[in-house]
Design a protein around this motif. Structure first.
Motif, PDB file in Angstrom:
ATOM      1  N   ASP A  58      36.362  33.504  47.841  1.00 56.82           N
ATOM      2  CA  ASP A  58      35.896  33.481  49.244  1.00 56.82           C
ATOM      3  C   ASP A  58      36.484  34.646  50.030  1.00 56.82           C
ATOM      4  O   ASP A  58      35.807  35.259  50.860  1.00 56.82           O
ATOM      5  N   ILE A  69      34.547  37.786  49.029  1.00 53.52           N
ATOM      6  CA  ILE A  69      33.202  37.788  49.632  1.00 53.52           C
ATOM      7  C   ILE A  69      33.272  38.112  51.120  1.00 53.52           C
ATOM      8  O   ILE A  69      32.441  38.863  51.654  1.00 53.52           O
ATOM      9  N   ILE A 106      30.890  40.762  53.593  1.00 55.54           N
ATOM     10  CA  ILE A 106      29.935  39.771  54.092  1.00 55.54           C
ATOM     11  C   ILE A 106      28.610  40.399  54.513  1.00 55.54           C
ATOM     12  O   ILE A 106      27.553  39.800  54.411  1.00 55.54           O
ATOM     13  N   SER A 107      28.675  41.626  54.987  1.00 57.73           N
ATOM     14  CA  SER A 107      27.449  42.374  55.297  1.00 57.73           C
ATOM     15  C   SER A 107      27.728  43.854  55.122  1.00 57.73           C
ATOM     16  O   SER A 107      28.876  44.296  55.184  1.00 57.73           O
ATOM     17  N   LYS A 162      28.475  32.894  42.528  1.00 57.63           N
ATOM     18  CA  LYS A 162      28.660  33.016  43.981  1.00 57.63           C
ATOM     19  C   LYS A 162      28.883  34.480  44.364  1.00 57.63           C
ATOM     20  O   LYS A 162      28.333  34.969  45.355  1.00 57.63           O
ATOM     21  N   SER A 165      25.556  36.472  43.962  1.00 57.68           N
ATOM     22  CA  SER A 165      24.556  36.273  45.018  1.00 57.68           C
ATOM     23  C   SER A 165      25.015  36.795  46.377  1.00 57.68           C
ATOM     24  O   SER A 165      24.203  36.989  47.270  1.00 57.68           O
ATOM     25  N   SER A 166      26.316  37.052  46.529  1.00 56.63           N
ATOM     26  CA  SER A 166      26.834  37.431  47.851  1.00 56.63           C
ATOM     27  C   SER A 166      27.150  38.921  47.989  1.00 56.63           C
ATOM     28  O   SER A 166      26.858  39.525  49.026  1.00 56.63           O
ATOM     29  N   CYS A 167      27.769  39.514  46.981  1.00 58.20           N
ATOM     30  CA  CYS A 167      28.230  40.900  47.168  1.00 58.20           C
ATOM     31  C   CYS A 167      28.164  41.721  45.889  1.00 58.20           C
ATOM     32  O   CYS A 167      28.987  42.622  45.680  1.00 58.20           O
TER      33      CYS A 167
END
Length: 519
Positions: A15, A18, A22-23, A47, A50-52
């Motif tokens: 977490d 990520i 985040i963007s 995870k 799909s996120s970074c």
């Protein structure tokens, strides 16, 4: 700027990774190189994907979920495992199961790093902790080498991994040790391997680490030898410096200026260790010297002349009546008395606690039963005393006669003398073992001493619930004595007597949080 992440494969760590990406507009770094200390579970890996995924340039599992403490010592850095494994409040709980699983995974990463697939053994009694952990490690080792396509190791290597419960040798955990490292960590407030002292009227700090050659050379020596050796070294450096200063030529002065920083560094280290030794000796002379004779007599059951101690209570009483000893030292002496008699009566224990006025700390004594160490005769816990190796011919200081039990185990294992019923293998096909002589078939014909040592047999000992500095020292001593076998020791964490007593005291109290790997 790019970033390297060296993290454990846990929800909390992932977490955090990520969140840094985040963007695209708010990313903390341009890209990430991610290295996991252990196998990353599929759900966490997906995870990240799909996120970074676009920000990750490299993602690798390197299997190093342990902490190298010294050249032959490692820890898992999970001190709360002591509470989880021995507290009655967590017996048969999910927390205990989780800790056992996490420890097994960490031990497997150690074996993988060492390129070993050892035969796993454990002490069959009195607790089932060692057996449970050994079975888990064996299963995970089997799975690891099945799935690791890059590894050339499929069968068992010429190595052993022996898992032991902390209650196996309670004596070594509470004795006052007079070898340099053990004595310093017991008597001085050394935290995070940092020793604080005063020099030239200023507060200074020194880190006790493997890079300090003098520390490595003297840490396992007796305090008397250490003081003599450091004093001699200081005299030698001083005489060299004076001789150099006598050269009045320009070339001589230039040479001296180049050498001065080296002298300065050398002398500083020697002064640091002399300070540590003198701090230890001041405490030793004040109180500890009187304690040591009592402790050795109780631990061994014989005095310095080899005569059997007939009345252990008579040996103990002077310590309890001495007002200069603090409660911790008196508790340590009481425990040694109880260990020597394999438990005492409930009435006698109550009297000892009341007379010494340690009611508030009585659980430091009583809670040893959770480690399957008998404290009272009425207890269901009974423990047979281990037969000891004959060391009567070995030269020892009178106040340092005790040898940790783990050293006996190391030597017996190397000489193939461990009873297979008391120390069973968990694997169906244990390795061929001859640690004291025949070396592995993987040995190279030529190579350095370190190459030769690495290619020979390797013995790994893991203690559940903490390891003492005297037990760590034993690994080096046995490795030196048996050149064909390297001994590596490890545990959940490193112990000092005071720290252990505090941990034992807390065993029967509820604990709100348990520090283990995140779910």
């Amino acid at each position: 700027m790019k970033a390297i992440y060296f993290i454990t494969p846990t929800k909390k760590s992932v977490d955090g990774l990520i969140d840094d990406f985040i963007s695209k507009s708010s990313s903390r770094y341009k890209a990430a190189y991610v290295y996991f200390t252990d196998t990353c579970p599929d759900n966490l890996f997906n995870k990240i994907k799909s996120s970074c995924a676009r920000s990750i340039r490299r993602c690798k599992e390197i299997s190093i979920s342990f902490f190298p403490y010294e050249s032959q010592v490692f820890t898992l850095n999970v001190p709360d495992a002591f509470y989880c494994c021995y507290s009655p409040t967590l017996e048969n709980s999910k927390d205990k199961d989780a800790v056992m699983e996490a420890m097994a995974e960490q031990i497997v990463t150690l074996c993988a790093t060492l390129e070993e697939n050892p035969g796993v053994r454990c002490k069959s009694t009195p607790s089932d902790n060692a057996s449970r952990l050994a079975q888990l490690v064996e299963k995970k080792l089997e799975n690891y080498y099945k799935t690791d396509e890059q590894s050339q190791i499929k069968a068992k290597t010429h190595s052993q991994l022996i898992i032991i419960d902390r209650g196996f040798d309670p004596v070594s955990t509470v004795l006052h040790e007079l070898t340099f490292q053990a004595m310093a960590y017991d008597l001085l407030p050394i935290e995070n391997e940092t020793y604080k002292y005063k020099a030239d009227g200023k507060d200074k700090e020194a880190i006790l680490e493997e890079d300090d050659e003098l520390w490595v050379k003297i840490r396992h020596k007796h305090i008397a030898d250490v003081i003599e050796e450091i004093s001699q070294l200081l005299k030698e450096v001083s005489s060299k410096k004076k001789a150099a200063e006598g050269k009045l030529t320009l070339s001589g002065l230039a040479h001296l200026m180049k050498k001065m920083p080296q002298y300065r560094k050398e002398i500083t280290r020697q002064v640091v260790h002399l300070n540590i030794a003198e701090d230890c000796m001041s405490k030793f002379k004040a109180n500890i010297e009187r304690l040591c004779k009592t402790e050795q007599d109780l631990a061994l059951g014989t005095d310095a002349e080899g005569q059997k101690v007939k009345d252990t209570m008579r040996v103990l009483l002077p310590v309890l009546l001495n007002k200069s000893h603090d409660s911790y030292d008196k508790i340590r002496a009481i425990l040694l008395y109880i260990f020597s008699t394999n438990g005492t009566t409930e009435e006698n224990l109550d009297k000892l606690i009341q007379n010494v006025q340690i009611e508030s700390d009585s659980d430091m004594i009583r809670n040893w039963e959770y480690l399957h160490v008998p404290i009272t005769n009425s207890s269901a816990v009974q423990q047979q005393k281990q037969p000891r190796r004959d060391r009567s011919s070995e030269e020892t200081f009178q106040l340092s006669r005790w040898t940790p039990l783990i050293k006996d185990v190391m030597e017996d294992a190397i000489e193939n003398k461990l009873d297979s019923k008391e120390w069973p293998y968990c694997s169906q096909c244990p390795p061929t073992w001859n640690g004291s002589g025949i070396v592995s078939a993987r040995q190279k014909p030529k190579g350095s001493y370190q190459d030769e040592r690495r290619s020979n047999a390797r013995l790994i000992i893991f203690v559940i619930g903490g390891i003492t500095y005297s037990e760590m020292r034993s690994a080096y001593e046995v490795s030196q004595a048996y050149k064909s076998c390297e001994v590596i020791v490890g545990s959940t964490h490193i112990l000092t007597p005071r720290r252990l007593l505090d941990e034992v005291k807390s065993l029967n109290k509820p604990k709100d949080t348990v520090c283990i790997k995140d779910e």
